[in-house]
Design an enzyme around this catalytic site. Structure first.
Site, PDB file in Angstrom:
ATOM      1  N   GLY A  76       0.678  -1.128  -0.139  1.00 42.64           N
ATOM      2  CA  GLY A  76       0.018  -0.004  -0.125  1.00 42.64           C
ATOM      3  C   GLY A  76       0.840   1.412  -0.052  1.00 42.64           C
ATOM      4  CB  VAL A 123      -2.025  -7.562   0.702  1.00 46.86           C
ATOM      5  CG1 VAL A 123      -0.995  -6.675   0.324  1.00 46.86           C
ATOM      6  CG2 VAL A 123      -3.514  -6.862   1.174  1.00 46.86           C
ATOM      7  CE1 TYR A 146      -8.045  -0.064   9.661  1.00 43.68           C
ATOM      8  CE2 TYR A 146      -8.117   1.349  11.594  1.00 43.68           C
ATOM      9  CZ  TYR A 146      -7.410   0.915  10.530  1.00 43.68           C
ATOM     10  OH  TYR A 146      -6.320   1.610   9.998  1.00 43.68           O
ATOM     11  CB  ILE A 169      -2.258  10.119  10.459  1.00 46.24           C
ATOM     12  CG1 ILE A 169      -1.625   9.270  11.749  1.00 46.24           C
ATOM     13  CG2 ILE A 169      -0.997  10.540   9.614  1.00 46.24           C
ATOM     14  CD1 ILE A 169      -0.832  10.234  12.664  1.00 46.24           C
TER      15      ILE A 169
END
Length: 250
Positions: A15, A68, A161, A194
């Site tokens: 990624g 992936v 998540y 972030i």
């Protein structure tokens, strides 16, 4: 051992085409003597842009395409790469690929559960398992898993998540113990909020009130930590989860 010194050494970033992945690629190009192997799944143009920025910062590298979550595709991509690069070794694995499909658990669709876990957890397995034997033979390596504050404290609306990242944290600690004697470290980096594509839709003004540092972090700040962990200077740090979240962790 002599043969090893002549090998071209690579750092793989899954990624790596955007966001934190791109920032990591650029930081590694600045700090360490690795060629970058920039993985992308769908956005080739973004991966090419990352490579361009790596080169602009004095680095070198190439892009590699695979999903992936697809073990067969991962193994095939690495087999072809190793065939074409017989005098090269991937010494650093940065498992950065991840997706979010947020929503309340009671309404969560099966595909939103499975896709998130497939990318973060099974992606970690598919990529790391394909390369770990070569690291063990090499008797040196760095595995760095991008996790999240969600995997440590849990986040409402992110049960999938949080589950995926929590599982990777457990895997990080276990694998670290298996491979430490071969000079291979395995660590996890757990960012908070972030600035990136993934957080673009969030209400930064409202959310920063709960962050002691009173701001979102920058991708470059995460990249600096990853770069240190990928270096020989971090050789006695393993099995750790390092938070980078402006003090949010409770």
């Amino acid at each position: 051992m002599e043969e090893n010194k002549t090998k071209q050494k690579y750092a793989l970033v899954t990624g790596g085409s955007r966001g934190i992945g791109r920032a990591v690629c650029i930081q590694l190009a600045k700090d360490l003597d690795y060629s970058l192997l920039i993985n992308y799944n769908g956005n080739r143009e973004a991966a090419q842009q990352t490579l361009k920025e790596v080169k602009a910062n004095g680095g070198k590298g190439e892009i590699i395409q695979f999903d992936v979550t697809d073990a067969e595709a991962v193994n095939k991509a690495f087999d072809l790469w190793h065939e074409a690069n017989k005098n090269a070794i991937i010494e650093v694995i940065i498992n950065n690929a991840g997706i979010t499909k947020d929503g309340l658990f009671m309404w969560m669709k099966p595909e939103d559960w499975h896709n998130v876990i497939d990318t973060s957890l099974n992606g970690f397995y598919n990529v790391t398992n394909a390369l770990i034997q070569k690291l063990l033979v090499n008797k040196y390596g760095r595995v760095i898993n991008m996790v999240s504050v969600s995997g440590l404290k849990g986040t409402a609306g992110q049960v999938n998540y949080s589950a995926a990242k929590g599982a990777v944290i457990g895997a990080t600690k276990a694998l670290a113990q298996e491979v430490a004697k071969r000079n291979i470290t395995v660590n996890a980096v757990a960012p908070g909020f972030i600035k990136s594509d993934m957080t673009a839709a969030l209400d930064e003004k409202e959310l920063k009130k709960m962050i002691p540092a009173n701001r979102f972090g920058e991708a470059e700040e995460v990249a600096n930590l990853v770069s240190f962990l990928a270096s020989s200077r971090a050789s006695y740090i393993t099995g750790e989860v390092i938070n980078i979240n402006g003090g949010i962790y409770s």
